[in-house]
Design a protein around this motif. Structure first.
Motif, PDB file in Angstrom:
ATOM      1  N   LEU A 200       0.825  -1.209   0.000  1.00 56.19           N
ATOM      2  CA  LEU A 200       0.000   0.000   0.000  1.00 56.19           C
ATOM      3  C   LEU A 200       0.860   1.260   0.000  1.00 56.19           C
ATOM      4  CD1 LEU A 200      -2.880  -0.903   2.491  1.00 56.19           C
ATOM      5  CD2 LEU A 200      -3.057  -0.592   0.022  1.00 56.19           C
ATOM      6  N   ALA A 201       1.951   1.243   0.768  1.00 54.94           N
ATOM      7  CA  ALA A 201       2.844   2.405   0.806  1.00 54.94           C
ATOM      8  C   ALA A 201       3.402   2.710  -0.567  1.00 54.94           C
ATOM      9  CB  ALA A 201       3.978   2.155   1.804  1.00 54.94           C
ATOM     10  N   VAL A 211       4.502   9.199   2.653  1.00 61.16           N
ATOM     11  CA  VAL A 211       4.027   8.189   3.604  1.00 61.16           C
ATOM     12  C   VAL A 211       5.003   8.065   4.761  1.00 61.16           C
ATOM     13  CG1 VAL A 211       3.355   5.766   3.902  1.00 61.16           C
ATOM     14  CG2 VAL A 211       2.936   6.914   1.714  1.00 61.16           C
ATOM     15  N   VAL A 212       4.460   7.876   5.961  1.00 61.91           N
ATOM     16  CA  VAL A 212       5.275   7.483   7.114  1.00 61.91           C
ATOM     17  C   VAL A 212       4.665   6.220   7.695  1.00 61.91           C
ATOM     18  CG1 VAL A 212       3.984   8.916   8.759  1.00 61.91           C
ATOM     19  CG2 VAL A 212       6.319   8.231   9.287  1.00 61.91           C
ATOM     20  N   ASN A 234      10.866   1.313  -0.297  1.00 64.59           N
ATOM     21  CA  ASN A 234      10.002   2.370  -0.820  1.00 64.59           C
ATOM     22  C   ASN A 234      10.541   3.765  -0.546  1.00 64.59           C
ATOM     23  OD1 ASN A 234       8.193   0.388  -1.634  1.00 64.59           O
ATOM     24  ND2 ASN A 234       7.006   0.494   0.255  1.00 64.59           N
ATOM     25  N   ASN A 235      11.646   3.845   0.206  1.00 63.39           N
ATOM     26  CA  ASN A 235      12.240   5.125   0.573  1.00 63.39           C
ATOM     27  C   ASN A 235      11.248   5.996   1.333  1.00 63.39           C
ATOM     28  OD1 ASN A 235      14.301   7.011   0.745  1.00 63.39           O
ATOM     29  ND2 ASN A 235      13.732   8.021  -1.173  1.00 63.39           N
ATOM     30  N   VAL A 265      -0.220   8.418   7.159  1.00 64.79           N
ATOM     31  CA  VAL A 265       0.434   7.642   8.213  1.00 64.79           C
ATOM     32  C   VAL A 265      -0.230   6.272   8.259  1.00 64.79           C
ATOM     33  CG1 VAL A 265       0.971   7.443  10.667  1.00 64.79           C
ATOM     34  CG2 VAL A 265       0.888   9.695   9.576  1.00 64.79           C
ATOM     35  N   MET A 266       0.569   5.205   8.171  1.00 65.49           N
ATOM     36  CA  MET A 266       0.043   3.849   8.347  1.00 65.49           C
ATOM     37  C   MET A 266       0.647   3.243   9.599  1.00 65.49           C
ATOM     38  SD  MET A 266      -0.544   2.018   4.672  1.00 65.49           S
ATOM     39  CE  MET A 266       1.069   2.335   3.981  1.00 65.49           C
ATOM     40  N   VAL A 267      -0.219   2.873  10.539  1.00 64.19           N
ATOM     41  CA  VAL A 267       0.225   2.338  11.827  1.00 64.19           C
ATOM     42  C   VAL A 267       0.059   0.825  11.826  1.00 64.19           C
ATOM     43  CG1 VAL A 267      -0.095   2.389  14.324  1.00 64.19           C
ATOM     44  CG2 VAL A 267      -0.468   4.478  12.966  1.00 64.19           C
ATOM     45  N   ASP A 268       1.180   0.106  11.833  1.00 69.17           N
ATOM     46  CA  ASP A 268       1.144  -1.349  11.966  1.00 69.17           C
ATOM     47  C   ASP A 268       0.861  -1.688  13.422  1.00 69.17           C
ATOM     48  OD1 ASP A 268       1.382  -4.033  11.483  1.00 69.17           O
ATOM     49  OD2 ASP A 268       3.575  -4.045  11.404  1.00 69.17           O
TER      50      ASP A 268
END
Length: 380
Positions: A200-201, A211-212, A234-235, A265-268
């Motif tokens: 997704l990132a 993205v972070v 993905n850098n 922001v994507m939080v795993d």
């Protein structure tokens, strides 16, 4: 905490985001614009722009400073070879269910025996009791009202009913609504959560989204390392801690994104079973802490589901939805022994949008859910 500076690469010739839809921004900031998904050199090859009253079947709206969002009435065409490859692999992944269902109608008579065999096939495909009974009752009614006499006509009627059932799941993942857009990603161990985040990132970047990633799975060092690898690939920035509170990691990631002007922001989060009540309570805590870092966040709460888990997937949807209030689903691993019927069970029991489905390990193997393609793969 370690961080790597995110760059925004240019859009490649093809992206998985196939549909676009107007979504007005709810916070002050640059006016949004919606690019077409696969980049097409010649303007005439792209789909016609719809009026503001039209609504696309699914969408991803992306914010940039140039113009207001423009809804596109239908998906831009993907390269024919790549599209055929995707559809053939989807059909191969669902072949177990497809072969069972389609052979029922070969030379069959329309009688009680056919309906009983169809009931068994739907239950075996993980459609569940409720969805199976709904489809059978609707099919019998349709056969009677339309006076269908051929088995092939009955199969076509079943396709129509299944499509009507699954179409409400085909909804957009909308970007550009908030700055940043905060996504909380959950799921059980082994569902493909961290890999899906990486995919997704990458695809968010193709739509000019910075993205972070927040490595909120602080229980497993391997999970942090895996997310860091995706970040390097993905850098993009990865916020992580050697140990500590996953809610604090999520809070730091949101604060960092706000300070840097990051788009998403994507939080795993740590993979867990819904029966592990203390861990489910921790998920609720992470969500509360994210809200303290930014009002209205998280804006998306996604559940990653392994398509091979059958009816257990429906139990996961119910449990995580009750705990977190899910906004979308991603169904992975449909290239294995997945039966596919569980989407019908979800649609009937807990109709949460299915944003993406995955059929492999490559980035292009994660695609927006399209109800028509899915039904065709099952019943063609």
């Amino acid at each position: 905490m370690q961080a790597e500076t995110a760059n925004q690469p240019q859009s490649p010739p093809y992206s998985m985001f196939s549909f676009f839809k107007k979504k007005p921004k709810e916070e002050p900031g640059p006016a949004p614009v919606a690019p077409t998904a696969p980049a097409v050199p010649a303007p005439q090859a792209a789909p016609a722009v719809s009026t503001a009253q039209e609504t696309a079947p699914a969408a991803v709206a992306v914010a940039t400073p140039e113009t207001a969002p423009v809804p596109v009435s239908e998906p831009a065409p993907a390269p024919a070879e790549q599209k055929r490859s995707w559809l053939s692999r989807l059909k191969a992944g669902l072949s177990k269910t497809s072969s069972t269902l389609t052979t029922l109608f070969v030379g069959a008579r329309i009688d009680d025996d056919l309906y009983e065999e169809l009931e068994s096939a739907l239950l075996v495909s993980d459609a569940g009791v409720e969805a199976t009974q709904f489809l059978l009752d609707a099919l019998k009614k349709k056969v009677k009202e339309e006076k269908l006499t051929e088995a092939e006509q009955v199969k076509t009627a079943l396709k129509t009913l299944l499509l009507d059932l699954l179409t409400p799941l085909e909804k957009p993942l909308e970007l550009g609504r908030h700055q940043p857009l905060v996504m909380m990603i959950s799921g059980v161990n082994g569902a493909g959560k961290t890999t899906t985040i990486g995919k997704l990132a990458k695809h968010l970047q193709t739509h000019h989204q910075s993205v972070v990633l927040a490595a909120g799975d602080t229980f497993r060092a391997a999970a942090r390392e895996q997310l860091t690898i995706w970040g390097e690939r993905n850098n993009v920035t990865v916020i992580s801690q050697e140990s500590g509170d996953p809610a604090a990691v999520a809070f730091d990631a949101v604060a960092s994104a706000k300070a840097r002007g990051t788009d998403v922001v994507m939080v795993d989060t740590a993979g867990r079973l819904p029966t592990q009540l203390h861990l489910m309570e921790e998920l609720k805590k992470i969500k509360r802490v994210i809200a303290k870092g930014m009002d209205s966040a998280p804006h998306e709460v996604l559940l990653i589901i392994d398509g091979n888990t059958g009816q257990n997937a429906l139990a996961q949807v119910k449990a995580f939805d009750d705990a977190l209030g899910l906004t979308g689903l991603v169904i992975t691993k449909l290239d294995g022994t997945a039966k596919g019927g569980v989407l019908a069970a979800i649609a009937k029991t807990r109709p949460i949008p299915v944003y993406f489905i995955g059929i492999g390990e490559q980035i292009e193997d994660l695609q927006p859910f399209n109800a028509q393609e899915f039904v065709d793969a099952l019943l063609n």
